[in-house]
Each structure stands twice: as C-alpha cells, then as structure tokens.
Design a protein around this motif. Structure first.
Motif, PDB file in Angstrom:
ATOM      1  N   ARG A 157       0.852  -1.178   0.000  1.00  0.00           N
ATOM      2  CA  ARG A 157       0.000   0.000   0.000  1.00  0.00           C
ATOM      3  C   ARG A 157       0.893   1.234   0.000  1.00  0.00           C
ATOM      4  NH1 ARG A 157      -2.701  -3.401  -1.198  1.00  0.00           N
ATOM      5  NH2 ARG A 157      -4.657  -4.217  -0.329  1.00  0.00           N
ATOM      6  N   ASP A 203       1.440   4.953   0.956  1.00  0.00           N
ATOM      7  CA  ASP A 203       0.954   5.959   1.908  1.00  0.00           C
ATOM      8  C   ASP A 203       0.860   7.312   1.200  1.00  0.00           C
ATOM      9  OD1 ASP A 203       0.529   7.793   3.940  1.00  0.00           O
ATOM     10  OD2 ASP A 203       1.889   6.808   5.337  1.00  0.00           O
ATOM     11  N   PRO A 204      -0.359   7.874   1.097  1.00  0.00           N
ATOM     12  CA  PRO A 204      -0.507   9.146   0.377  1.00  0.00           C
ATOM     13  C   PRO A 204       0.195  10.320   1.055  1.00  0.00           C
ATOM     14  CG  PRO A 204      -2.556   8.550   1.483  1.00  0.00           C
ATOM     15  CD  PRO A 204      -1.645   7.380   1.618  1.00  0.00           C
ATOM     16  N   GLU A 205       0.594  10.153   2.316  1.00  0.00           N
ATOM     17  CA  GLU A 205       1.252  11.234   3.051  1.00  0.00           C
ATOM     18  C   GLU A 205       2.776  11.181   2.941  1.00  0.00           C
ATOM     19  OE1 GLU A 205      -0.576  13.604   4.370  1.00  0.00           O
ATOM     20  OE2 GLU A 205      -2.342  12.496   3.680  1.00  0.00           O
ATOM     21  N   VAL A 242       6.327   8.647  -2.797  1.00  0.00           N
ATOM     22  CA  VAL A 242       6.120   7.358  -3.465  1.00  0.00           C
ATOM     23  C   VAL A 242       7.480   6.683  -3.666  1.00  0.00           C
ATOM     24  CG1 VAL A 242       5.251   6.213  -5.536  1.00  0.00           C
ATOM     25  CG2 VAL A 242       4.104   8.273  -4.667  1.00  0.00           C
ATOM     26  N   ARG A 246       2.806  14.874  -6.624  1.00  0.00           N
ATOM     27  CA  ARG A 246       3.106  13.807  -5.674  1.00  0.00           C
ATOM     28  C   ARG A 246       4.603  13.742  -5.423  1.00  0.00           C
ATOM     29  NH1 ARG A 246      -0.798   9.703  -4.855  1.00  0.00           N
ATOM     30  NH2 ARG A 246       0.716   8.919  -3.332  1.00  0.00           N
ATOM     31  N   GLY A 282      -4.263   3.942  -6.274  1.00  0.00           N
ATOM     32  CA  GLY A 282      -4.013   5.143  -5.509  1.00  0.00           C
ATOM     33  C   GLY A 282      -2.948   6.055  -6.070  1.00  0.00           C
ATOM     34  N   LEU A 283      -2.543   5.828  -7.324  1.00  0.00           N
ATOM     35  CA  LEU A 283      -1.509   6.640  -7.957  1.00  0.00           C
ATOM     36  C   LEU A 283      -2.022   7.189  -9.283  1.00  0.00           C
ATOM     37  CD1 LEU A 283       1.545   4.322  -7.241  1.00  0.00           C
ATOM     38  CD2 LEU A 283       1.148   6.585  -6.245  1.00  0.00           C
TER      39      LEU A 283
END
Length: 283
Positions: A172, A174-176, A179, A203, A244-245
């Motif tokens: 997974r 993490d959006p915070e 990447v 991002r 999520g990307l």
C-alpha cells in the motif's frame, strides 16, 4: 477455409487494437480491413472482436484464433521461402527493449534463425531510450522498442497497451509519504513517464531502487521495496497492480529501421510483426 491475407489482417488488428492503425500498417483501406475480419468471422461462424466507436477488444474466440492464425501463416511463409529458393545472408544488428525479456520474443527469433541460418543475427537487449540512441548513431539496423511518447510516430506500430503501477501483493502506498519508486536509470522511457506523471500531480517521490536489468527491478518489487511503472499486458508473476496513484497513460511499441532496409532486416521485421501477439504477454 482461412485465407492467409485475411489472417494477417486479423493478427494486425489484434496487435494494434485499431482497424485504422491496422490499415495503415498493411497499406490498405480501413474498409478492406473490416471486410477481411468480416469474412473470417463468417468462415469461423464466431465474432472475433468486440468493437464500438471507442475501442476494439478480442473475444474469447478471437483469442483462440490467434494461435491458429500464427501457425497457418508460419507454414505458408515456410512453403513460400522453400519454393522461391531465396537464401538471405549478411549481418543483422537487432535491438530489443528490456520489456521483452520475459515474453516469447526468443521463439520469434528462433523461428527466424531456423528460416535464415545464413544471416548473422546480433542481438542487443537494452532500455528503449538506449536503443533509440544506438539506432540514430547507426549502431543498430532494426529496433523493437517503446515509442518516446505522444506524437512519436516513427517506425511500424507492433503493439499498443497502457502503463500501470505494479508492486508486491499487499503493498500500500501511503498518500502522506513520498512514493517509493523502482526504476530504470536514465534515459529510460518508463522512468521518465513515471516521474513526469507524479510531478504533474504534485506527488512527492523517492528512488527506492535503480537497475538497468528488468530482473533486478522485479526482484526489488517482489521484496516490497516500492512500486514500478510497467506495461499492463506484461505484469510479471508475483506482482500485481497498485492503486491510488496517477494514471500513467498509453504506451506503444514499434519497429524502427536504421538506414536503408535490407532483405534480412525486412524478413526479421515481418517475423516480429506476424508474431506480435506472442510479444504482448509473458512467456
């Protein structure tokens, strides 16, 4: 029952997923492509493509016909070569993208070597960006590689797909946090696309692994070190798509000729184009 000309048209549509692109590659009208496919569908009694105004996809029966079509065309070409008595000779420097390491490209090359044993085939496996540079410098005769991006129409289209993010099962992002990227070194075309897309979306990213070897990148991805951009149809075993990307967009693979075509380079180009369905999936 199955006309080789119609089968060649069918394979070309299957590789490009476009009646328009297939017509361009074959040098015929789009209506001729449609007619060939329609006659094959009449001969088989089955629909071979799902098609609407926006997309073209193979049906289950179309997938089944791929292998038969390739076998029939290979037999046809062997017979033609035998009775014409032509024997190709010379040196041929062929470059193939790292993307095809785990596909059935070796089968295509093996068939070519069997048909033309007097051609000295020299194979280079490199990043697409490196292959473009070597071709432009006159160090390769024929290249199978990614096109550099939108607007690049050099060469003969072999296969069109989309690029996706892949990683280990359960990974997974993490959006915070930045990447974690697993990438080829410059001038990798896939690397450039990944960085461009992430930066455009704002991002943050970091390089978790760099390798000029596809097997090295796959090992890092399987170890869960991060995500990598990859062609959707060639996802290696043990890796899955990661959500999520940002979308990475389409990718096109093309055959590019360096300098004046030779009988040997044209014969290999024909073998690659006719075997394109074997290149669009893992071995």
């Amino acid at each position: 029952m199955y006309d080789p000309v119609q089968l060649r048209t069918f394979l070309t549509v299957a590789q490009t997923l476009s009646f328009t692109q297939a017509a361009g590659r074959l040098g015929v009208r789009q209506s001729t492509v449609s007619q060939h496919v329609r006659r094959l569908e009449e001969a088989t009694g089955r629909p071979l493509f799902f098609r609407d105004t926006h997309s073209v996809e193979l049906t289950e029966d179309g997938e089944a016909l791929l292998g038969f079509a390739r076998t029939i065309l290979e037999a046809h070409e062997r017979a033609a070569a035998f009775f014409t008595g032509t024997r190709l000779r010379g040196r041929l420097r062929f470059g193939a993208s790292e993307d095809f390491v785990l596909t059935r490209l070796p089968e295509v090359l093996e068939g070519f070597r069997h048909e033309h044993p007097e051609v000295d085939l020299e194979l280079s496996v490199e990043l697409s960006g490196v292959l473009h540079e070597r071709l432009d410098a006159g160090r390769l005769d024929l290249v199978l590689a990614k096109r550099r991006g939108p607007g690049d129409e050099r060469g003969r289209l072999v296969w069109r797909d989309r690029m996706v993010w892949i990683g280990a099962e359960g990974l997974r992002v993490d959006p915070e946090r930045p990447v974690p990227l697993i990438v080829f070194p410059p001038p990798g075309i896939t690397r450039a696309r990944a960085l461009e897309v992430l930066e455009r979306e704002g991002r943050a990213w970091r390089i978790a692994c760099t390798s000029s070897s596809l097997s090295g990148l796959i090992a890092a991805a399987r170890a869960g070190l991060g995500v990598m951009a990859h062609t959707r149809g060639l996802i290696p075993p043990g890796l899955v798509r990661v959500g999520g990307l940002p979308e990475l967009g389409p990718v096109e693979f093309a055959l590019l000729q360096g300098g004046r075509p030779t009988p040997a380079s044209e014969a290999l180009a024909a073998a690659v184009l006719s075997g394109g369905d074997r290149l669009s999936r893992p071995a």
